[in-house]
Design a protein around this motif. Structure first.
Motif, short mmCIF file in Angstrom:
data_model
loop_
_atom_site.label_atom_id
_atom_site.label_comp_id
_atom_site.label_asym_id
_atom_site.label_seq_id
_atom_site.Cartn_x
_atom_site.Cartn_y
_atom_site.Cartn_z
N PHE A 51 8.73 -47.19 21.13
CA PHE A 51 9.91 -47.73 22.22
C PHE A 51 9.28 -47.53 23.40
N PRO A 52 8.19 -48.40 23.97
CA PRO A 52 7.75 -48.36 25.23
C PRO A 52 8.62 -48.28 26.58
N PRO A 53 9.67 -48.52 26.32
CA PRO A 53 10.80 -48.40 27.63
C PRO A 53 10.70 -46.66 27.69
N LEU A 54 10.75 -46.03 26.65
CA LEU A 54 10.84 -44.47 26.93
C LEU A 54 9.57 -44.00 27.65
N PRO A 55 9.75 -43.64 28.66
CA PRO A 55 8.57 -43.24 29.55
C PRO A 55 7.88 -41.88 29.41
N VAL A 134 -8.74 -49.67 22.81
CA VAL A 134 -8.18 -48.65 22.43
C VAL A 134 -8.21 -47.43 23.29
N PHE A 135 -9.30 -46.96 23.54
CA PHE A 135 -9.43 -45.69 24.29
C PHE A 135 -8.80 -45.70 25.88
N PHE A 136 -9.03 -46.73 26.42
CA PHE A 136 -8.68 -46.96 27.61
C PHE A 136 -7.11 -47.37 27.85
N GLY A 137 -6.84 -48.10 26.84
CA GLY A 137 -5.18 -48.58 26.73
C GLY A 137 -4.54 -47.33 26.69
N ARG A 138 -5.02 -46.37 26.10
CA ARG A 138 -4.04 -45.30 26.09
C ARG A 138 -3.65 -44.51 27.21
N MET A 139 -4.33 -45.07 28.37
CA MET A 139 -4.14 -44.38 29.67
C MET A 139 -3.54 -45.43 30.57
N ILE A 140 -2.83 -46.67 30.07
CA ILE A 140 -2.31 -47.58 30.85
C ILE A 140 -0.95 -47.75 30.55
N PRO A 141 0.04 -47.80 31.16
CA PRO A 141 1.59 -47.76 30.93
C PRO A 141 1.77 -49.12 30.27
N ILE A 142 2.66 -49.24 29.21
CA ILE A 142 3.05 -50.44 28.61
C ILE A 142 1.94 -50.58 27.26
N VAL A 189 7.40 -34.84 41.21
CA VAL A 189 6.75 -35.21 42.17
C VAL A 189 5.63 -36.37 41.72
N ILE A 190 4.99 -36.22 40.56
CA ILE A 190 4.09 -37.03 39.86
C ILE A 190 4.76 -38.49 39.44
N GLU A 191 5.95 -38.44 39.40
CA GLU A 191 6.59 -39.79 38.83
C GLU A 191 6.22 -40.66 39.70
N GLN A 192 6.36 -40.53 41.18
CA GLN A 192 5.87 -41.68 42.09
C GLN A 192 4.73 -42.19 42.10
N TYR A 193 3.80 -41.55 41.75
CA TYR A 193 2.30 -42.17 41.37
C TYR A 193 2.39 -42.91 40.24
N ALA A 194 2.93 -42.32 39.03
CA ALA A 194 3.11 -42.95 37.84
C ALA A 194 3.78 -44.21 38.04
N ASP A 195 4.75 -44.43 39.01
CA ASP A 195 5.62 -45.68 38.92
C ASP A 195 4.82 -46.65 39.70
N ILE A 196 3.93 -46.26 40.68
CA ILE A 196 2.94 -47.09 41.36
C ILE A 196 2.10 -47.73 40.41
N LEU A 197 1.51 -46.90 39.57
CA LEU A 197 0.59 -47.55 38.35
C LEU A 197 1.37 -48.68 37.42
N GLN A 198 2.60 -48.13 37.04
CA GLN A 198 3.37 -49.06 36.02
C GLN A 198 3.87 -50.24 36.99
N TYR A 199 4.01 -50.38 38.17
CA TYR A 199 4.31 -51.41 38.92
C TYR A 199 3.17 -52.32 38.93
N ILE A 200 1.83 -51.75 39.01
CA ILE A 200 0.60 -52.60 39.21
C ILE A 200 0.51 -53.38 37.95
N VAL A 201 0.76 -52.71 36.81
CA VAL A 201 0.41 -53.14 35.40
C VAL A 201 1.63 -54.31 35.39
N ILE A 202 2.56 -53.80 35.44
CA ILE A 202 3.65 -55.06 35.55
C ILE A 202 3.52 -56.29 36.23
#
Length: 227
Positions: A51-55, A134-142, A189-202
């Motif tokens: 369930f990808p919406p679970l972060p 597959v390898f790098f995809g495991r490190m990209i949100p969504i 604190v790390i969430e803000q950096y993870a959020d930036i990556l997720q926004y870029i992907v979206i």
């Protein structure tokens, strides 16, 4: 330490008395790990894959935070979250194998703006670049979850898929589990950096979808004018 102690710390770290769905998720994750140990971290991450919406950016730091409190070791947190990632990925891989290229071609033929050839091109691309995807995809949100389906459709070797998924997941999981372990109640604190990556992907996905629709609609209108 009681089950309620750690979630209470999570609420304090979140800086809000209101239980948002993320805070509730953190509460449930910590309680699960407190009850059944590091296996609970694996279960939570397996569900995150399905369930990808679970972060994972919330679940994984919770595993590190719980480990820092002595409920289990850091090594156990890393092992079980990686096992959970592999198990969840195999479920979606199995879905991709069950769907197969032929079923997807039939579906694409019935969906407006899609063509069976799109499936063929995707499978051909995956056969060329599937290992890296597959390898790098495991490190990209969504894409962490979704990449398992085309791997199944392309019939990637199950062993190779598992090894690449495990390697990529271990890197991603280590970053966030260590963040929770080292930062403690300041894990967010790390969430803000993870959020930036997720926004870029979206944003990248949205641009890609918009361009795809634009080119297909333009081609469709041109064919109608020429008819």
């Amino acid at each position: 330490m009681t089950v309620m102690t750690l979630p209470a710390a999570v609420y304090a770290a979140a800086g809000s008395q209101d239980q948002s769905w993320l805070t509730s998720l953190a509460d449930w994750t910590v309680s699960l790990m407190e009850v059944i140990g590091p296996v609970g971290a694996g279960v939570a991450i397996a569900l995150e894959n399905l369930f990808p919406p679970l972060p994972s950016e919330v679940v994984l730091p919770m595993a590190g935070l719980t480990a820092s409190r002595g409920s289990f070791t850091l090594a156990e947190a890393l092992i079980w979250t990686t096992v959970g990632s592999i198990v969840g990925a195999y479920v979606l891989y199995g879905l991709g194998r069950w769907l197969g290229a032929e079923r997807l071609r039939a579906i694409a033929a019935k969906v407006p703006l899609l063509h069976p050839e799109d499936v063929d091109r995707t499978v051909a691309w995956f056969e060329r670049h599937g290992g890296k995807a597959v390898f790098f995809g495991r490190m990209i949100p969504i894409f962490r979850s979704l990449i398992s389906i085309p791997a199944g459709v392309a019939k990637m070797s199950p062993l190779r898929f598992g090894l690449l998924t495990g390697a990529g997941s271990l890197i991603w999981n280590t970053i966030f589990v260590l963040a929770g372990y080292l930062l403690g109640e300041n894990w967010h604190v790390i969430e803000q950096y993870a959020d930036i990556l997720q926004y870029i992907v979206i944003a990248a996905v949205a641009i890609g979808v918009a361009w795809f629709l634009y080119t297909r609609v333009r081609a469709l209108l041109a064919s109608r004018r020429d008819a």
